[in-house]
Design a protein around this motif. Structure first.
Motif, PDB file in Angstrom:
ATOM      1  N   PRO A  90       0.814  -1.231   0.000  1.00 64.21           N
ATOM      2  CA  PRO A  90       0.000   0.000   0.000  1.00 64.21           C
ATOM      3  C   PRO A  90       0.845   1.276   0.000  1.00 64.21           C
ATOM      4  O   PRO A  90       0.431   2.289  -0.553  1.00 64.21           O
ATOM      5  N   GLU A  91       2.033   1.193   0.588  1.00 60.98           N
ATOM      6  CA  GLU A  91       2.902   2.377   0.567  1.00 60.98           C
ATOM      7  C   GLU A  91       3.316   2.702  -0.879  1.00 60.98           C
ATOM      8  O   GLU A  91       3.222   3.845  -1.330  1.00 60.98           O
ATOM      9  N   LEU A  92       3.730   1.671  -1.606  1.00 62.74           N
ATOM     10  CA  LEU A  92       4.139   1.890  -2.999  1.00 62.74           C
ATOM     11  C   LEU A  92       2.940   2.321  -3.860  1.00 62.74           C
ATOM     12  O   LEU A  92       3.074   3.151  -4.770  1.00 62.74           O
ATOM     13  N   THR A  93       1.761   1.780  -3.533  1.00 67.47           N
ATOM     14  CA  THR A  93       0.533   2.192  -4.245  1.00 67.47           C
ATOM     15  C   THR A  93       0.339   3.703  -4.134  1.00 67.47           C
ATOM     16  O   THR A  93      -0.007   4.386  -5.094  1.00 67.47           O
ATOM     17  N   MET A  94       0.581   4.217  -2.943  1.00 66.79           N
ATOM     18  CA  MET A  94       0.470   5.667  -2.676  1.00 66.79           C
ATOM     19  C   MET A  94       1.395   6.464  -3.604  1.00 66.79           C
ATOM     20  O   MET A  94       0.972   7.450  -4.202  1.00 66.79           O
ATOM     21  N   TYR A  95       2.623   6.016  -3.731  1.00 67.45           N
ATOM     22  CA  TYR A  95       3.578   6.742  -4.579  1.00 67.45           C
ATOM     23  C   TYR A  95       3.161   6.666  -6.047  1.00 67.45           C
ATOM     24  O   TYR A  95       3.258   7.637  -6.780  1.00 67.45           O
ATOM     25  N   ASN A  98       0.089   8.973  -7.959  1.00 66.73           N
ATOM     26  CA  ASN A  98       0.240  10.290  -8.590  1.00 66.73           C
ATOM     27  C   ASN A  98       0.598  10.190 -10.069  1.00 66.73           C
ATOM     28  O   ASN A  98       0.629  11.200 -10.767  1.00 66.73           O
ATOM     29  N   LEU A  99       0.872   8.989 -10.533  1.00 66.66           N
ATOM     30  CA  LEU A  99       1.428   8.838 -11.878  1.00 66.66           C
ATOM     31  C   LEU A  99       0.405   8.393 -12.928  1.00 66.66           C
ATOM     32  O   LEU A  99       0.769   8.034 -14.038  1.00 66.66           O
ATOM     33  N   VAL A 100      -0.864   8.384 -12.547  1.00 66.87           N
ATOM     34  CA  VAL A 100      -1.911   8.004 -13.514  1.00 66.87           C
ATOM     35  C   VAL A 100      -3.145   8.874 -13.242  1.00 66.87           C
ATOM     36  O   VAL A 100      -3.399   9.242 -12.087  1.00 66.87           O
ATOM     37  N   GLY A 132     -11.294   2.207  -4.099  1.00 66.04           N
ATOM     38  CA  GLY A 132     -10.508   0.961  -4.128  1.00 66.04           C
ATOM     39  C   GLY A 132     -10.550   0.287  -5.482  1.00 66.04           C
ATOM     40  O   GLY A 132      -9.519  -0.099  -6.038  1.00 66.04           O
ATOM     41  N   LEU A 133     -11.760   0.159  -6.053  1.00 70.32           N
ATOM     42  CA  LEU A 133     -11.863  -0.509  -7.357  1.00 70.32           C
ATOM     43  C   LEU A 133     -11.172   0.321  -8.438  1.00 70.32           C
ATOM     44  O   LEU A 133     -10.414  -0.210  -9.249  1.00 70.32           O
ATOM     45  N   ILE A 134     -11.420   1.633  -8.420  1.00 73.12           N
ATOM     46  CA  ILE A 134     -10.824   2.476  -9.470  1.00 73.12           C
ATOM     47  C   ILE A 134      -9.302   2.400  -9.414  1.00 73.12           C
ATOM     48  O   ILE A 134      -8.630   2.386 -10.443  1.00 73.12           O
ATOM     49  N   SER A 135      -8.765   2.341  -8.209  1.00 73.69           N
ATOM     50  CA  SER A 135      -7.298   2.363  -8.113  1.00 73.69           C
ATOM     51  C   SER A 135      -6.678   0.963  -8.127  1.00 73.69           C
ATOM     52  O   SER A 135      -5.471   0.803  -7.958  1.00 73.69           O
ATOM     53  N   SER A 136      -7.497  -0.081  -8.385  1.00 76.36           N
ATOM     54  CA  SER A 136      -6.918  -1.427  -8.334  1.00 76.36           C
ATOM     55  C   SER A 136      -5.798  -1.678  -9.361  1.00 76.36           C
ATOM     56  O   SER A 136      -4.851  -2.400  -9.045  1.00 76.36           O
TER      57      SER A 136
END
Ligand code: ATP
Ligand code: MG
Length: 336
Positions: A90-95, A98-100, A132-136
């Motif tokens: 989840p930490e890497l998901t946070m970073y 911002n890239l999409v 959650g679904l949108i960012s999966s």
């Protein structure tokens, strides 16, 4: 100089026991990659929560089911771990988030089809869809990158997610790689049968749609399900995916389980009716899965084996994930 070994990672949502769609669409490659690559398999419980956050208890049962399914594959070298046990994901998901753009994610065909197959949860037109679904696809990219995977065995439905993921990694490297690669760009890997349809004729066999043959099903249940599988108003066996999708799907399953091409299968059953063909298909699947099912039953009756697999996987991936995060934070300039 010897080339670096490829690293593979594949995830399964913890929404129930695995089915023959998984086996033919992804798991055949798990077996192959077990011998060839540094191979990781992940139980995606965080991703499963996106549409199961109200189903407390389902995750735990599904974790046991899927661990038993993977144990039954008899893999020798593969590392098996659970997504939520690796806090760096989840930490890497946070970073990565911002890239999409949100717009791009909302246009993703896999997200759209998830939304439309679960209207009771996400609304008639997706108006109640959760973050959650949108960012999966973003969290899936983090799953892959945490072990620096270069190969991702998946079914066809996952390709739009991986396309987003590859762009995220490429953007990350451009922004923070100082001309090099912090994280490897990964490739999806498909089997010759990347999409098995549901027995009800729907466009995908799926754990959540109740249209599958689970690998753990008994011979009797397998036969029963195949007998009820959708066919059509004609009476012969042929392979015409466009005009006769349900019958062709059964032919494809037969061909994949028997390692023969579809023409041979059609030829073998050209004089048979549906009933004869369905009996033969059930017999074939039951024969091919006999050893798997025995091993699986053994695991279910010896749960400590599964706990051990889970613990070993966590210990190994935890170290890898810490290293990856350190590199990521250093590259981003946020390691103070
Ligand atoms: P859910 O309905 O809860 O999403 P699922 O059946 O789609 O469950 P996943 O855990 O999402 O299963 O998928 C695990 C892997 O198996 C993915 O790589 C996916 O592409 C592949 N897969 C799933 N269903 C099929 C299928 N019918 N044909 C081929 N591959 C499949
Ligand atoms: Mg799925």
């Amino acid at each position: 100089m010897s080339q670096r070994k490829e690293i593979s990672l594949s995830g399964m949502r913890t929404t129930g026991a695995l089915h023959i769609g998984h086996y033919l669409g992804a798991m055949k490659n798990f077996i192959k990659f077990d011998a060839e690559y540094d191979s990781f398999l992940m139980l995606s419980d965080l991703q499963a929560l996106n549409d199961n956050f109200v189903n407390k208890g389902k995750m735990k049962d599904s974790v046991t089911e899927i661990l038993a399914d993977l144990y039954a594959l008899d893999l020798k070298n593969t590392t098996i771990f659970i997504e939520s046990e690796i806090g760096q994901i989840p930490e890497l998901t946070m970073y990565f988030s911002n890239l999409v753009t949100v717009n791009r994610l909302l246009r993703n065909p896999t997200i759209k089809s998830e939304m439309s197959s679960k209207k009771e949860l996400f609304g008639e037109n997706g108006e109640s869809v959760n973050l959650g679904l949108i960012s999966s696809p973003v969290s899936q990219t983090a799953d892959i990158c945490i072990v620096k995977a270069t190969r991702v065995p998946v079914g066809e439905d996952q390709l739009p997610f991986l396309e987003v993921g590859r762009d995220i990694v490429s953007k990350f490297n451009t922004l923070y790689g100082e001309g090099g690669e912090v994280l490897p760009i990964f490739e999806p890997v498909l089997t010759p049968t990347p999409r098995i349809l549901g027995l009800d004729g729907s466009t995908k066999m799926s754990k959540s749609l109740n249209n599958s043959i689970s690998l753990k099903d008994t011979s009797e249940i397998t036969l029963e399900k195949i007998k009820k599988a959708k066919t059509d108003s004609e009476s012969h066996i042929s392979f015409e995916p466009k005009n006769r999708p349900s019958v062709s799907n059964l032919v494809l399953i037969y061909s994949a389980f028997s390692d023969t091409d579809v023409e041979t299968v059609v030829n073998e059953f050209k004089l048979s009716n549906f009933s004869t063909f369905k009996n033969a298909l059930a017999e074939l699947i039951n024969r091919k899965l006999k050893h798997f099912r025995e091993r699986r039953n053994y695991a279910i009756n010896n749960i400590s084996i599964l706990n051990e697999i889970k613990k070993n996987g966590h210990n190994k991936v935890n170290v890898i994930a810490q290293n990856t995060l350190l590199e990521v934070k250093n590259a981003m300039g946020i390691n103070y």
